[in-house]
Scaffold this active site. Sequence first.
Site, short mmCIF file in Angstrom:
data_model
loop_
_atom_site.label_atom_id
_atom_site.label_comp_id
_atom_site.label_asym_id
_atom_site.label_seq_id
_atom_site.Cartn_x
_atom_site.Cartn_y
_atom_site.Cartn_z
N GLY A 1 5.31 22.93 6.50
CA GLY A 1 5.79 21.98 5.48
C GLY A 1 6.27 22.83 4.31
N LYS A 2 7.46 22.52 3.82
CA LYS A 2 7.99 23.34 2.73
C LYS A 2 7.03 23.35 1.54
CE LYS A 2 12.66 22.51 4.30
NZ LYS A 2 12.61 23.64 5.24
N GLY B 1 19.92 34.86 2.17
CA GLY B 1 19.28 35.45 3.34
C GLY B 1 19.00 36.93 3.10
N ALA B 2 19.36 37.76 4.08
CA ALA B 2 19.06 39.19 3.99
C ALA B 2 19.81 39.87 2.84
CB ALA B 2 19.44 39.86 5.31
N ASP C 1 10.53 29.33 1.47
CA ASP C 1 9.35 28.79 0.79
C ASP C 1 8.52 29.91 0.16
OD1 ASP C 1 10.15 26.32 1.81
OD2 ASP C 1 8.95 26.60 3.64
O1 RIB Z 1 10.70 25.79 5.53
C1 RIB Z 1 9.95 25.84 6.72
C2 RIB Z 1 9.21 24.56 6.92
O2 RIB Z 1 10.14 23.52 7.12
C3 RIB Z 1 8.34 24.53 8.14
O3 RIB Z 1 7.03 25.00 7.90
C4 RIB Z 1 8.40 23.07 8.58
O4 RIB Z 1 7.19 22.41 8.52
C5 RIB Z 1 9.48 22.42 7.72
O5 RIB Z 1 8.96 21.65 6.70
#
Ligand code: RIB
Length: 293
Positions: A38-39, A207-208, A239
């Site tokens: 989850g973000k 990104g990279a 995240d």
């Molecule tokens: O950003 C990655 C997340 O996106 C994952 O952990 C997934 O659960 C989604 O929410």
Amino acid sequence: MTIYNLGSINIDKVLRVPHFPAPGETLAALGYAEGLGGKGANQSVAAARAGAATVHLGAVGSNGGAMLRLLEADGIDLSHVARLDLATGMALIMVDGTGENSIVILHGANTAVPEHAVAEALAGAGPGDTLVLQNETNGQLPAAVAAREKGMRVVYSAAPFDAEAVAPLLPHVSVLLLNEVEAAQLSAATGKAVTELGVPHVVVTRGAAGAVLHDAAARTGTACPSPRVEPVDTTGAGDTFAGYLAASLDQGLGWDAALRRALAAAALSVTRPGASASIPAAEEVAQFLRRAG
Ligand code: RIB
């Protein structure tokens, strides 16, 4: 001070695949794992591992106990997480041999967060505290309005991107985090460049290649490179960046140091599998930055 994060809590179900399946194709996975994702949860874990006092606001269902125990293990305050009679959020994730991912989420309890619980949690917050938001829950707008009224910093990752959700939040955001695709989508939706949105600081991650900080008052765009690493799994890298950046600003670091630290943490996270599980601790990030010079 304290980071309040209104964010999703997902059970991530991850299949490692040789390549992403084409429509109609059946593919044998190379491996399977479950973990906390989850973000929102990932960003709370990143902020907590960066050393910030972190309060998570959100919701889970009756099958969310294991995810809450993982959040608790990082010292995150869960007293404002609602336990609902719904399924806990879930993400089906495929990760290919290059570390790229493809994700489908089921919102479940994440979009039924009781607004009174958010208001109650923020009642204890004040100037100097930070509200962190993404787009995987309900209730972002009233939370952002309340936070700004209290003089809090509002850090918003506009992911998953949804132009209708983003536009009304912009006047209440202090720091907007976008990847390059989201920045292009937002510009197309608003007809404005990211520098013209009225948000004091906009960070576009590449990104990279690192990130670019757009500072509205200084009218500058400053590029910050990312350390080079061999990617294993990019899930949760954005995240990790967001949580570390919010924590670093909260801890009083200047923009340059905060961006370097957040990019280093994100780079480390892509060298191992999983979302929350891959987020490095503060000491590991510090050592990595020392080695990188
Ligand atoms: O950003 C990655 C997340 O996106 C994952 O952990 C997934 O659960 C989604 O929410």
